[in-house]
Design a protein around this motif. Structure first.
Motif, PDB file in Angstrom:
ATOM      1  N   VAL A  46      24.003  45.982  55.281  1.00 40.26           N
ATOM      2  CA  VAL A  46      23.380  45.120  53.958  1.00 40.26           C
ATOM      3  C   VAL A  46      24.259  45.436  52.806  1.00 40.26           C
ATOM      4  O   VAL A  46      24.434  44.687  52.002  1.00 40.26           O
ATOM      5  N   ALA A  47      24.379  46.762  52.531  1.00 43.66           N
ATOM      6  CA  ALA A  47      25.151  47.173  51.328  1.00 43.66           C
ATOM      7  C   ALA A  47      26.593  46.616  51.325  1.00 43.66           C
ATOM      8  O   ALA A  47      27.255  45.958  50.431  1.00 43.66           O
ATOM      9  N   GLY A  48      27.150  46.415  52.656  1.00 45.60           N
ATOM     10  CA  GLY A  48      28.693  45.769  52.596  1.00 45.60           C
ATOM     11  C   GLY A  48      28.593  44.237  52.328  1.00 45.60           C
ATOM     12  O   GLY A  48      29.538  43.652  51.617  1.00 45.60           O
ATOM     13  N   ALA A  49      27.465  43.623  52.776  1.00 42.57           N
ATOM     14  CA  ALA A  49      27.556  42.227  52.752  1.00 42.57           C
ATOM     15  C   ALA A  49      27.004  42.067  51.321  1.00 42.57           C
ATOM     16  O   ALA A  49      27.657  40.947  50.368  1.00 42.57           O
ATOM     17  N   LEU A  50      26.168  42.780  50.551  1.00 44.54           N
ATOM     18  CA  LEU A  50      25.942  42.680  49.280  1.00 44.54           C
ATOM     19  C   LEU A  50      27.373  42.863  48.319  1.00 44.54           C
ATOM     20  O   LEU A  50      27.555  42.062  47.434  1.00 44.54           O
ATOM     21  N   TYR A  51      28.047  43.916  48.615  1.00 42.69           N
ATOM     22  CA  TYR A  51      29.317  44.215  47.788  1.00 42.69           C
ATOM     23  C   TYR A  51      30.269  42.883  47.900  1.00 42.69           C
ATOM     24  O   TYR A  51      30.841  42.612  46.867  1.00 42.69           O
ATOM     25  N   LEU A  52      30.262  42.433  48.874  1.00 45.59           N
ATOM     26  CA  LEU A  52      31.370  41.213  49.219  1.00 45.59           C
ATOM     27  C   LEU A  52      30.691  40.140  48.709  1.00 45.59           C
ATOM     28  O   LEU A  52      31.285  39.255  47.969  1.00 45.59           O
ATOM     29  N   GLU A  53      29.457  39.858  48.583  1.00 46.30           N
ATOM     30  CA  GLU A  53      28.655  38.717  48.062  1.00 46.30           C
ATOM     31  C   GLU A  53      28.955  38.731  46.355  1.00 46.30           C
ATOM     32  O   GLU A  53      29.619  37.909  45.847  1.00 46.30           O
ATOM     33  N   LYS A  54      28.882  40.015  45.881  1.00 47.98           N
ATOM     34  CA  LYS A  54      29.122  40.043  44.398  1.00 47.98           C
ATOM     35  C   LYS A  54      30.767  40.044  44.131  1.00 47.98           C
ATOM     36  O   LYS A  54      31.290  39.454  43.124  1.00 47.98           O
ATOM     37  N   LEU A  55      31.671  40.350  45.105  1.00 50.18           N
ATOM     38  CA  LEU A  55      32.869  40.248  44.922  1.00 50.18           C
ATOM     39  C   LEU A  55      33.448  38.852  44.976  1.00 50.18           C
ATOM     40  O   LEU A  55      33.942  38.204  43.966  1.00 50.18           O
ATOM     41  N   GLY A  56      32.778  37.879  45.798  1.00 49.04           N
ATOM     42  CA  GLY A  56      32.862  36.476  45.923  1.00 49.04           C
ATOM     43  C   GLY A  56      32.410  35.780  44.746  1.00 49.04           C
ATOM     44  O   GLY A  56      33.074  35.078  44.208  1.00 49.04           O
ATOM     45  N   ASP A  57      31.306  36.256  44.042  1.00 51.50           N
ATOM     46  CA  ASP A  57      30.763  35.833  42.896  1.00 51.50           C
ATOM     47  C   ASP A  57      31.653  36.074  41.541  1.00 51.50           C
ATOM     48  O   ASP A  57      32.083  35.262  40.860  1.00 51.50           O
ATOM     49  N   LEU A  58      32.201  37.354  41.643  1.00 51.82           N
ATOM     50  CA  LEU A  58      33.094  37.592  40.662  1.00 51.82           C
ATOM     51  C   LEU A  58      34.616  36.842  40.573  1.00 51.82           C
ATOM     52  O   LEU A  58      34.919  36.273  39.790  1.00 51.82           O
ATOM     53  N   ILE A  59      34.948  36.509  41.947  1.00 50.63           N
ATOM     54  CA  ILE A  59      36.073  35.858  41.915  1.00 50.63           C
ATOM     55  C   ILE A  59      35.962  34.410  41.480  1.00 50.63           C
ATOM     56  O   ILE A  59      36.946  33.868  40.979  1.00 50.63           O
ATOM     57  N   MET A  60      34.679  33.811  41.870  1.00 48.30           N
ATOM     58  CA  MET A  60      34.494  32.534  41.613  1.00 48.30           C
ATOM     59  C   MET A  60      34.317  32.504  39.775  1.00 48.30           C
ATOM     60  O   MET A  60      34.867  31.450  39.423  1.00 48.30           O
ATOM     61  N   LEU A  61      33.742  33.470  39.377  1.00 53.72           N
ATOM     62  CA  LEU A  61      33.777  33.605  37.859  1.00 53.72           C
ATOM     63  C   LEU A  61      35.244  33.642  37.185  1.00 53.72           C
ATOM     64  O   LEU A  61      35.446  32.804  36.238  1.00 53.72           O
ATOM     65  N   GLU A  62      35.770  34.533  37.624  1.00 58.56           N
ATOM     66  CA  GLU A  62      37.206  34.640  37.224  1.00 58.56           C
ATOM     67  C   GLU A  62      37.946  33.367  37.273  1.00 58.56           C
ATOM     68  O   GLU A  62      39.024  33.124  36.545  1.00 58.56           O
ATOM     69  N   GLY A  63      37.907  32.725  38.492  1.00 58.19           N
ATOM     70  CA  GLY A  63      38.714  31.415  38.693  1.00 58.19           C
ATOM     71  C   GLY A  63      38.345  30.316  37.804  1.00 58.19           C
ATOM     72  O   GLY A  63      39.264  29.407  37.468  1.00 58.19           O
ATOM     73  N   ARG A  64      37.472  30.560  36.955  1.00 52.37           N
ATOM     74  CA  ARG A  64      37.016  29.579  35.963  1.00 52.37           C
ATOM     75  C   ARG A  64      38.008  29.632  34.689  1.00 52.37           C
ATOM     76  O   ARG A  64      37.831  29.189  33.725  1.00 52.37           O
ATOM     77  N   GLY A  65      38.482  31.208  34.665  1.00 54.74           N
ATOM     78  CA  GLY A  65      39.259  31.533  33.442  1.00 54.74           C
ATOM     79  C   GLY A  65      39.249  32.655  32.914  1.00 54.74           C
ATOM     80  O   GLY A  65      38.143  33.412  33.001  1.00 54.74           O
ATOM     81  N   PRO A  66      40.159  33.116  32.023  1.00 48.09           N
ATOM     82  CA  PRO A  66      40.049  34.358  31.339  1.00 48.09           C
ATOM     83  C   PRO A  66      38.760  34.511  30.539  1.00 48.09           C
ATOM     84  O   PRO A  66      38.490  33.638  29.902  1.00 48.09           O
ATOM     85  N   GLY A  67      38.119  35.596  30.640  1.00 50.98           N
ATOM     86  CA  GLY A  67      36.725  35.696  29.748  1.00 50.98           C
ATOM     87  C   GLY A  67      35.649  35.038  30.214  1.00 50.98           C
ATOM     88  O   GLY A  67      34.499  35.399  29.733  1.00 50.98           O
ATOM     89  N   ALA A  68      35.734  34.472  31.380  1.00 52.20           N
ATOM     90  CA  ALA A  68      34.576  33.933  31.937  1.00 52.20           C
ATOM     91  C   ALA A  68      33.361  34.928  32.467  1.00 52.20           C
ATOM     92  O   ALA A  68      32.336  34.420  32.384  1.00 52.20           O
ATOM     93  N   VAL A  69      33.907  35.978  32.879  1.00 47.14           N
ATOM     94  CA  VAL A  69      32.913  36.995  33.283  1.00 47.14           C
ATOM     95  C   VAL A  69      31.979  37.356  32.030  1.00 47.14           C
ATOM     96  O   VAL A  69      30.959  37.765  32.102  1.00 47.14           O
ATOM     97  N   ARG A  70      32.848  37.881  30.948  1.00 48.86           N
ATOM     98  CA  ARG A  70      32.178  38.477  29.809  1.00 48.86           C
ATOM     99  C   ARG A  70      31.176  37.250  29.282  1.00 48.86           C
ATOM    100  O   ARG A  70      30.223  37.676  28.940  1.00 48.86           O
ATOM    101  N   GLU A  71      31.659  36.124  29.300  1.00 42.82           N
ATOM    102  CA  GLU A  71      30.758  34.977  28.814  1.00 42.82           C
ATOM    103  C   GLU A  71      29.534  34.933  29.738  1.00 42.82           C
ATOM    104  O   GLU A  71      28.327  34.661  29.258  1.00 42.82           O
TER     105      GLU A  71
END
Length: 125
Positions: free
Chosen positions: A94-119
């Protein structure tokens, strides 16, 4: 749907994701560990040390060391194959699945452009 990026844009995305990973409080995986983890979670099981070594083109001890580290932080588990006790089967957690889910979310956010995560953090924080 495929995403069209220039080489510079792709490297920029990878850079932003890597920076956020390092800044975060989660585990800081090596590229080899990340490749192993992604393979375990994205390719249907079963996964063995021998099989992972063949896919990555490395020795079994290299895989074992990576799995030791990932096991210590709970991202994967290893169990003996009951049908062939010589084999070690790698299990998802479960911990591994959650880690990769968060990573996937991070990639999607960063894919929106620089600063998207902080926004996003401002909007949800």
């Amino acid at each position: 749907m495929p995403v069209e990026l220039t080489a510079t844009e792709a490297l920029g995305l990878w850079h932003r994701v890597a920076l956020e990973q390092v800044r975060g409080d989660g585990p800081d995986l090596t590229l080899r560990q990340m490749a192993i983890l992604l393979h375990i979670y994205l390719v249907p099981p079963p996964h063995t040390v021998r099989g992972l070594a063949a896919v990555l083109g490395v020795t079994k001890p290299v895989i074992t060391r990576a799995l030791d580290t990932m096991g210590e932080i709970g991202l994967v588990e290893r169990v003996r194959d009951e049908r062939d006790r010589r084999n070690v089967v790698i299990k998802r957690t479960v911990a591994g699945a959650l880690y990769l889910e968060k990573l996937g979310d991070l990639i999607m956010l960063e894919g929106r452009g620089p600063g998207a995560v902080r926004e996003h953090d401002k909007d949800t924080g």
